[in-house]
Motif scaffolding. Structure first.
Motif, PDB file in Angstrom:
ATOM      1  N   THR A  69     -53.743  13.395 -62.252  1.00 51.74           N
ATOM      2  CA  THR A  69     -54.279  12.547 -63.555  1.00 51.74           C
ATOM      3  C   THR A  69     -55.053  11.888 -63.256  1.00 51.74           C
ATOM      4  OG1 THR A  69     -52.395  11.116 -62.827  1.00 51.74           O
ATOM      5  CG2 THR A  69     -51.971  12.594 -64.388  1.00 51.74           C
ATOM      6  N   GLY A  70     -55.410  11.996 -61.741  1.00 54.11           N
ATOM      7  CA  GLY A  70     -57.460  11.439 -61.357  1.00 54.11           C
ATOM      8  C   GLY A  70     -56.786   9.831 -60.867  1.00 54.11           C
ATOM      9  N   LEU A  71     -55.597   9.721 -60.512  1.00 47.95           N
ATOM     10  CA  LEU A  71     -55.315   7.669 -60.081  1.00 47.95           C
ATOM     11  C   LEU A  71     -55.661   8.161 -58.474  1.00 47.95           C
ATOM     12  CD1 LEU A  71     -51.946   6.720 -62.012  1.00 47.95           C
ATOM     13  CD2 LEU A  71     -54.805   6.020 -62.073  1.00 47.95           C
ATOM     14  N   LYS A  94     -59.690  14.224 -68.561  1.00 44.84           N
ATOM     15  CA  LYS A  94     -59.300  12.417 -68.817  1.00 44.84           C
ATOM     16  C   LYS A  94     -58.870  12.458 -70.367  1.00 44.84           C
ATOM     17  CE  LYS A  94     -60.471  10.555 -64.949  1.00 44.84           C
ATOM     18  NZ  LYS A  94     -61.055   9.227 -63.465  1.00 44.84           N
ATOM     19  N   VAL A  99     -51.428   9.615 -69.499  1.00 47.28           N
ATOM     20  CA  VAL A  99     -50.428   9.520 -68.479  1.00 47.28           C
ATOM     21  C   VAL A  99     -49.761   8.191 -68.285  1.00 47.28           C
ATOM     22  CG1 VAL A  99     -51.149   8.719 -65.693  1.00 47.28           C
ATOM     23  CG2 VAL A  99     -52.771  10.050 -67.563  1.00 47.28           C
ATOM     24  N   LEU A 100     -48.032   7.750 -67.585  1.00 48.39           N
ATOM     25  CA  LEU A 100     -47.583   6.943 -67.879  1.00 48.39           C
ATOM     26  C   LEU A 100     -47.599   6.855 -66.377  1.00 48.39           C
ATOM     27  CD1 LEU A 100     -45.950   4.580 -68.461  1.00 48.39           C
ATOM     28  CD2 LEU A 100     -44.287   6.116 -69.430  1.00 48.39           C
ATOM     29  N   PRO A 101     -47.588   5.756 -65.592  1.00 46.72           N
ATOM     30  CA  PRO A 101     -47.293   5.573 -64.552  1.00 46.72           C
ATOM     31  C   PRO A 101     -46.281   5.041 -63.875  1.00 46.72           C
ATOM     32  CG  PRO A 101     -50.054   4.997 -64.541  1.00 46.72           C
ATOM     33  CD  PRO A 101     -48.995   4.304 -65.591  1.00 46.72           C
ATOM     34  N   LEU A 104     -46.734   0.628 -61.448  1.00 47.41           N
ATOM     35  CA  LEU A 104     -48.254  -0.077 -61.185  1.00 47.41           C
ATOM     36  C   LEU A 104     -47.935  -1.244 -62.283  1.00 47.41           C
ATOM     37  CD1 LEU A 104     -50.274   3.009 -60.761  1.00 47.41           C
ATOM     38  CD2 LEU A 104     -49.382   1.823 -59.105  1.00 47.41           C
ATOM     39  N   ALA A 119     -56.124  -0.101 -74.888  1.00 46.29           N
ATOM     40  CA  ALA A 119     -56.249   1.532 -74.121  1.00 46.29           C
ATOM     41  C   ALA A 119     -57.360   2.793 -75.168  1.00 46.29           C
ATOM     42  CB  ALA A 119     -55.043   2.258 -74.304  1.00 46.29           C
ATOM     43  N   ARG A 123     -60.974   4.191 -74.356  1.00 52.42           N
ATOM     44  CA  ARG A 123     -60.967   5.919 -75.117  1.00 52.42           C
ATOM     45  C   ARG A 123     -62.236   5.875 -75.893  1.00 52.42           C
ATOM     46  NH1 ARG A 123     -58.092   9.443 -71.161  1.00 52.42           N
ATOM     47  NH2 ARG A 123     -55.798   8.399 -71.273  1.00 52.42           N
ATOM     48  N   SER A 163     -46.928   1.192 -72.058  1.00 54.00           N
ATOM     49  CA  SER A 163     -47.243   1.381 -71.151  1.00 54.00           C
ATOM     50  C   SER A 163     -47.580   3.377 -71.543  1.00 54.00           C
ATOM     51  CB  SER A 163     -47.213   1.652 -69.889  1.00 54.00           C
ATOM     52  OG  SER A 163     -47.535  -0.182 -69.554  1.00 54.00           O
ATOM     53  N   CYS A 166     -49.205   3.225 -74.649  1.00 56.92           N
ATOM     54  CA  CYS A 166     -51.321   3.234 -74.126  1.00 56.92           C
ATOM     55  C   CYS A 166     -51.336   4.287 -73.887  1.00 56.92           C
ATOM     56  CB  CYS A 166     -51.195   2.358 -73.059  1.00 56.92           C
ATOM     57  SG  CYS A 166     -51.295   0.624 -73.184  1.00 56.92           S
TER      58      CYS A 166
ATOM     59  N   SER B 368     -53.189  -3.310 -59.439  1.00 55.42           N
ATOM     60  CA  SER B 368     -52.869  -1.383 -59.559  1.00 55.42           C
ATOM     61  C   SER B 368     -52.798  -1.900 -61.158  1.00 55.42           C
ATOM     62  CB  SER B 368     -51.718  -1.603 -59.260  1.00 55.42           C
ATOM     63  OG  SER B 368     -50.389  -2.225 -59.671  1.00 55.42           O
ATOM     64  N   TRP B 371     -55.264   1.085 -63.289  1.00 54.51           N
ATOM     65  CA  TRP B 371     -54.785   3.021 -63.962  1.00 54.51           C
ATOM     66  C   TRP B 371     -55.111   3.158 -65.588  1.00 54.51           C
ATOM     67  CZ3 TRP B 371     -52.385   4.148 -67.622  1.00 54.51           C
ATOM     68  CH2 TRP B 371     -51.149   3.023 -67.704  1.00 54.51           C
ATOM     69  N   LEU B 372     -54.650   2.042 -65.830  1.00 55.78           N
ATOM     70  CA  LEU B 372     -55.208   2.239 -66.992  1.00 55.78           C
ATOM     71  C   LEU B 372     -57.309   2.715 -67.840  1.00 55.78           C
ATOM     72  CD1 LEU B 372     -53.999   2.084 -70.384  1.00 55.78           C
ATOM     73  CD2 LEU B 372     -54.470  -0.096 -69.800  1.00 55.78           C
ATOM     74  N   VAL B 374     -58.566   3.522 -65.064  1.00 54.50           N
ATOM     75  CA  VAL B 374     -59.589   4.916 -64.329  1.00 54.50           C
ATOM     76  C   VAL B 374     -58.989   6.137 -65.380  1.00 54.50           C
ATOM     77  CG1 VAL B 374     -58.349   6.021 -62.024  1.00 54.50           C
ATOM     78  CG2 VAL B 374     -59.089   3.584 -61.936  1.00 54.50           C
ATOM     79  N   VAL B 375     -57.596   6.130 -66.277  1.00 56.24           N
ATOM     80  CA  VAL B 375     -57.105   7.312 -66.463  1.00 56.24           C
ATOM     81  C   VAL B 375     -57.946   7.494 -67.771  1.00 56.24           C
ATOM     82  CG1 VAL B 375     -55.218   7.136 -65.507  1.00 56.24           C
ATOM     83  CG2 VAL B 375     -55.579   6.185 -67.377  1.00 56.24           C
ATOM     84  N   SER B 376     -59.159   6.551 -68.279  1.00 57.48           N
ATOM     85  CA  SER B 376     -59.249   6.676 -69.489  1.00 57.48           C
ATOM     86  C   SER B 376     -61.119   7.170 -69.689  1.00 57.48           C
ATOM     87  CB  SER B 376     -59.447   5.376 -69.904  1.00 57.48           C
ATOM     88  OG  SER B 376     -57.825   4.616 -70.170  1.00 57.48           O
ATOM     89  N   GLY B 377     -60.896   7.736 -67.932  1.00 54.11           N
ATOM     90  CA  GLY B 377     -62.939   8.972 -68.576  1.00 54.11           C
ATOM     91  C   GLY B 377     -63.877   7.866 -67.708  1.00 54.11           C
ATOM     92  N   ALA B 526     -63.195   6.819 -57.983  1.00 53.93           N
ATOM     93  CA  ALA B 526     -61.744   5.991 -59.154  1.00 53.93           C
ATOM     94  C   ALA B 526     -61.109   6.312 -58.835  1.00 53.93           C
ATOM     95  CB  ALA B 526     -62.213   6.543 -60.324  1.00 53.93           C
ATOM     96  N   GLY B 527     -60.446   7.754 -57.732  1.00 53.58           N
ATOM     97  CA  GLY B 527     -59.285   7.662 -57.639  1.00 53.58           C
ATOM     98  C   GLY B 527     -58.789   7.349 -56.230  1.00 53.58           C
ATOM     99  N   LEU B 530     -57.761   2.098 -56.552  1.00 54.01           N
ATOM    100  CA  LEU B 530     -56.190   1.625 -56.580  1.00 54.01           C
ATOM    101  C   LEU B 530     -55.721   1.790 -55.530  1.00 54.01           C
ATOM    102  CD1 LEU B 530     -54.433   1.675 -59.664  1.00 54.01           C
ATOM    103  CD2 LEU B 530     -53.697   3.947 -58.668  1.00 54.01           C
TER     104      LEU B 530
END
Lengths: 269, 534
Positions: A69-71, A94, A99-101, A104, A119, A123, A163, A166, B368, B371-372, B374-377, B526-527, B530
Motif C-alpha cells: 500500500t506504499g507505507l 494510490k 487503506v486501513l492500517p 498506527l 482524508a 485526495r 479510520s 477515511c 505514525s 500514514w494518512l 502517505v497513502v493519499s498519493g 514516503a515508504g 513511517l
C-alpha cells in the motif's frame, strides 16, 4: 522487476485475456536486521474478490500489506494495483487504494468528522462531495453522535471505524484493511460487514487481514495463509481448507504451540 | 523491587545501545567532556580557598542557584526527561508508588551526570579545609544533600510541567508558564537596566546570595561556613533545612508517581467542536488575492497543523521554548554584559531563528499518524506547504511584533526596515532548511498523547545528524540576511534598505525552495518516513 511503459508502469507479462489482478505482489522482500520478515512473496489478488490474509503473530502480514500500500519501501520486489506499479507510479496506484492500517496513530486532535474531511481533501476531492460522503459515512458507521468529538477521546473501536471511513471516503477500487474488526462492537461489525460485502458485489476488491478464522470463512471467497514471511497456502476458501475447518488447516500449516506446558498453578482448585 | 526497577533501566539502555551503537559515542563524548571539566573544578576550588569565608559561601551558593536553574530548565526546554522509567509504564502492573519509589530514586541517582556532580561538589568541599575536619564533614554532607536536591527538583519540575501541559488546560497553562517566567525575569532585567551591572553586583547580588544562603536552595553550601565559624546550631539548622527540602521534593515526586500510576494516558474529557474547520478551510482556500493560492490538500494540512499548534501539548511546549533565548538575551545577557542598545536587534532575529531551526524535526511530530498523508498519493509538496504555512501563520506575526517592540524600545526607527527584512529573511531561510531536514533526517519525537517533555534513552544524541546538518546549513546561510543588518547598525544606516531588500528577497525564496525540495524528498521517501519517525 517492472516493465515500464509509456504511461504508468504496468504489470509485466499480463495476459490481456485474463483479468488484471487487483493487487499483484512480485518477489516482495523485506528484512529487518537479521530477520527476514517477508521472503520474496508472489501473490495475485483477483479483482472483485473478498480476500483474507491470515497468519500467526509476526508472520509478515502487516509488513506485506504495508509494502502493498506504499507505507513501507520493500528491499526488493514490487506491488501492482490493477496493473499499475505502486512504487514507480504511486499517484495513479494510490488513487485506487483505500487503506486501513493497524496499530498506527490517527490525527487525534481532529474530530471524527474533520478527520474524514481531511482524508477526502487530501485526495483532491471537492468540498461538496466530501461533505456529503462524510455525513453518509458517519451515519453508516454509527458515529454521527461522535462526529464532533476529538478522535483522542475515542475508544479503540471508534478509532478503527473512523479510520475505515477515511479509507472509504474517496470510493477506491481496492480496500486493504489490516484487522478491520478488531475492537469493534458486534452491531458496528455487522454494519461494516454489510458495507464491505456490498462493495465487493459492486465490483470492488477487499483485502483483509484477520486472526479470526470464523470471520474469514464467513466473508472471504479467497484466502492466503502467511507464515515465516512466505505464502504457505493460497486459493479459494475451499481449496485452502480442503474440506476441513479453516482453523484446523491453519494450525496444520503453521504448527501448534510446541511446548504444551500444563499451567497447574493457574487452577483455582 | 529496587533491583527489578534498576534491571529494567539498565537492560533498556543496553538494548538501545546495542541497537544503535553510535549512541555509545555520545555517552563516551559526554563522559569525556565531564572529565575535562574536573581539572577546572580543582583549579576553581584552589583559587577560592584563599578567599574570605563569606566570599566562598557566596560563590558556592551562586553556583548551586545556577545549577538548579539548569537542572530545572534543561530537561524541560532542551533534552526532555528520560522516559525509560516513566511511572505510567508501571501502571498496568498494579504496583504501588510506595513499592517502586525506592527503585525509581536509586535509578535517578545512578546516572553519569549525577556521578559527575557528586565528584564536582566533593572537590568543592576542599574549599573549607582551613575550617578543620568538622567543616569539611559538614561540607560533604551539604554537598551530597545538594546533589539530591538537584536530582529531585529536576524530576518534580519536569513531571509537574508535563502534567500541566498534558491536561485539558494546556493552552492556558503554557501561557501561564510563559507569564511566570517573564514575571521572574522582568524585575531582574528592570534593575539591571536601570542601575547597571556593577551596581547590581555591589548592592543586590551579595544581599541576594546571602538571602539565598538561608533558603533550602543554598543551605547545603552555607552550612560549612557556619561550621568554620563554630556556629553548630547554625549548621544543624541549615542541614536540617536542606534535609527537609530533599524530603519535600521527594514527596512531591512521589505524589506525582502515585498520580501517574492511576491516571492512564490518552483519555480526555470528550471535547466537542461544532464546526468542521477542515472542510471550512477548503472553502477558504478558494479566496484569492491576499495570499498565494494553495491547493485544497495543502490548505487542509495547514488547517490541521494550526489546530495542533494551539492544542497539542507537544507543539505548545515547542512554541514556549522559542521565546526562551530571545527573552534571556534581552533581559539578562544584554544588561549583564552592558551591551549597546543596538544589540537588542538581535532578539527578534534570535526569535525567528529559534522558530525556524526548532522545526528541523517537524514531520516526526505526526508520528505514525502520517500514514494518512502517505497513502493519499504523491502530495509531499502540499503536505510541506501546509505544514510550513501553519508555522508562518503564528511565527511571522510573533516575529513582527517582536521587531516593533524592539524598534519602539530602542528608538532606532531608521534601522527598522533592516530589522524587519533580516527577520523575514532569517525566518524564511531557517524554515526552508528545517523543511528539508525534517524530511531527510527525521528522528523520533514524542508521539501524540505521549509526554511532551519525554525523551527516549540517549535522546540527546538521537537527532545529532539532523541537528548538525540543519545547524550547519543555517550558519552558512544566515549571514546572507544578517550581515546587511549588522552593517546598518554598525557602519551606515543606509545599509538598512539593502538589508530589507535582501531579507524580503531571500527569505521567501529560501522558504519556497525548501518547501519544494522537501516536498519532492517526501514523495520519494514516503515508504521510509513511517519507519523513521516511529
Amino acid at each position: 522487476m517492472s516493465q515500464e511503459s509509456a504511461g504508468a508502469p504496468l504489470l509485466p507479462g499480463a495476459n490481456p485475456e485474463v483479468a488484471v489482478p487487483a493487487i499483484a505482489l512480485r518477489k516482495l522482500t523485506k528484512r529487518f536486521g537479521a530477520t527476514l520478515a517477508v521472503d520474496a512473496i508472489d501473490l495475485d489478488i483477483p479483482a472483485g474478490s473478498f480476500y483474507g490474509v491470515v497468519g500467526p503473530n509476526g508472520a509478515g502480514k502487516t509488513t506485506s500489506l504495508s509494502m502493498a500500500t506504499g507505507l513501507m519501501t520493500p528491499d526488493s520486489g514490487t506491488a501492482y494495483i490493477h496493473g499499475v506499479n505502486l512504487w514507480t507510479a504511486p499517484d495513479e496506484a494510490k488513487r485506487m487504494l483505500g487503506v486501513l492500517p493497524d496499530g498506527l496513530h490517527s490525527f487525534d486532535r481532529l474530530t471524527g468528522a474533520e478527520l474524514i474531511s481531511y482524508a477526502g481533501l487530501l485526495r483532491g476531492m471537492d468540498r461538496g462531495t466530501v461533505l456529503e460522503r462524510r455525513d453518509d459515512l458517519l451515519a453508516a458507521l454509527d458515529l454521527d453522535s461522535a462526529g464532533r468529538t476529538l478522535v483522542t477521546d475515542y475508544s479503540a473501536g471508534m478509532t478503527k471505524k473512523i479510520s475505515l471511513a477515511c479509507a472509504l471516503v474517496h470510493a477506491p477500487r481496492v480496500l486493504v484493511l489490516d484487522e478491520p474488526f478488531e475492537a469493534v462492537d458486534p452491531v458496528s461489525a455487522g454494519a461494516i460487514r454489510r458495507i464491505l460485502t456490498a462493495f465487493v458485489q459492486s465490483g470492488g476488491t477487499v483485502v483483509m487481514s484477520s486472526h479470526v478464522m470464523a470471520l474469514v470463512e464467513r466473508l472471504c471467497d479467497r484466502v492466503a495463509v502467511i507464515g515465516g514471511g512466505q505464502i504457505l497456502a493460497e486459493g479459494t476458501l475451499d481449496e485452502v481448507r480442503g474440506g476441513r475447518e479453516l482453523e484446523d488447516r491453519f494450525v496444520d500449516l503453521i504448527g501448534d504451540v510446541a511446548d504444551k506446558r500444563d499451567l497447574t498453578w493457574l487452577r483455582q482448585s | 523491587m529496587v533491583a527489578s526497577v534498576l534491571a529494567v533501566k539498565f537492560r533498556t539502555q543496553r538494548h538501545v545501545l546495542e541497537r544503535e551503537r553510535w549512541r555509545i559515542l555520545i555517552v563516551i563524548g559526554g563522559a569525556l567532556w565531564m572529565l575535562v571539566l574536573l581539572p577546572w573544578t580543582f583549579w576553581g576550588a584552589s583559587a577560592l580557598t584563599g578567599e574570605s569565608s563569606e566570599f566562598r559561601q557566596d560563590v558556592l551558593v551562586g553556583v548551586v542557584l545556577l545549577l538548579t536553574l539548569g537542572w530545572v530548565s534543561v530537561p524541560i526546554l532542551i533534552t526532555g526527561l528520560d522516559d525509560t522509567l516513566d511511572p505510567g509504564r508501571f501502571a498496568s502492573f498494579g504496583v504501588s508508588a510506595r513499592r517502586i519509589m525506592a527503585g525509581l530514586t536509586v535509578a535517578a541517582l545512578l546516572t553519569i551526570p549525577v556521578a559527575f556532580f557528586v565528584v564536582f561538589f566533593l572537590i568543592l568541599t576542599s574549599v573549607w579545609r582551613d575550617g578543620g575536619a568538622g567543616a569539611v564533614t559538614v561540607a560533604i554532607a551539604g554537598a551530597l544533600l545538594t546533589v539530591l536536591s538537584l536530582v529531585f527538583v529536576a524530576r518534580v519540575a519536569a513531571m509537574w510541567s508535563t502534567r500541566v501541559l498534558a491536561s485539558r488546560l494546556a493552552r492556558g497553562a503554557a501561557i501561564a508558564m510563559i507569564a511566570v517566567g517573564l514575571a521572574l525575569v522582568a524585575p531582574l532585567a528592570w534593575v539591571l537596566f536601570s542601575d547597571g551591572l556593577d551596581a547590581v553586583l555591589e548592592n543586590y547580588l551579595v544581599v541576594f546570595l546571602d538571602q539565598a544562603a538561608v533558603t533550602p536552595l543554598g543551605a547545603g553550601m552555607s552550612a560549612p561556613n557556619a561550621a568554620a565559624a563554630g556556629d553548630w546550631w547554625g549548621v544543624a539548622w541549615r542541614l536540617g533545612e536542606q534535609v527537609l527540602w530533599v524530603l519535600v521534593l521527594w514527596g512531591a515526586w512521589r505524589a506525582n508517581v502515585t498520580h501517574a500510576l492511576v491516571h492512564p494516558k490518552f483519555r480526555g474529557a470528550g471535547t466537542r467542536r461544532r464546526e468542521d474547520t477542515i472542510i471550512a478551510s477548503a472553502q477558504r482556500s478558494r479566496i484569492r488575492g491576499v495570499l498565494p493560492p494553495m491547493s485544497v490538500a495543502a490548505t487542509a494540512v495547514r488547517s490541521r497543523l494550526l489546530r495542533y499548534w494551539f492544542s497539542d501539548p507537544r507543539y505548545l511546549a515547542n512554541m514556549m521554548g522559542v521565546f526562551v533565548f530571545p527573552v534571556v538575551f534581552i533581559a539578562l545577557v544584554m544588561p549583564v554584559t552592558g551591551l549597546d542598545v543596538r544589540w537588542s536587534f538581535a532578539a527578534p532575529v534570535l526569535l525567528a531563528a529559534s522558530i525556524g531551526w526548532g522545526r528541523h524535526n517537524d514531520v516526526a511530530y505526526d508520528s505514525s499518524a502520517l500514514w494518512l498523508d502517505v497513502v493519499s498519493g504523491r502530495i509531499g509538496t502540499d503536505v510541506l506547504r501546509g505544514r510550513m504555512s501553519a508555522i508562518v501563520a503564528w511565527a511571522l506575526p510573533a516575529t513582527l511584533v517582536a521587531c516593533a517592540a524592539i524598534v519602539m524600545w530602542s528608538g532606532l526607527w531608521h534601522i527598522a526596515p533592516a530589522l524587519v527584512g533580516a527577520c523575514v529573511g532569517v525566518l524564511g531561510l531557517t524554515l526552508g532548511v528545517a523543511a528539508v531536514s525534517s524530511v531527510l533526517f527525521p528522528y523520533r519525537a514524542p508521539a501524540p498523547g505521549e509526554n511532551p517533555l519525554g525523551a527516549e534513552v540517549g535522546s540527546v544524541g538521537a537527532g545529532l545528524v539532523a541537528q548538525l546538518v540543519s545547524s550547519t546549513a543555517t550558519v552558512v546561510l544566515l549571514p546572507l540576511v544578517i550581515v546587511p543588518l549588522v552593517l546598518a547598525l554598525a557602519v551606515d544606516p543606509r545599509w538598512a534598505w539593502l538589508a530589507c531588500a535582501a531579507g524580503f528577497a531571500m527569505g521567501p525564496i529560501a522558504y519556497i525552495a525548501g518547501v519544494r525540495v522537501a516536498g519532492r524528498a517526501y514523495d520519494s521517501r514516503a515508504g521510509r518516513l513511517l519507519a523513521a519517525v516511529t
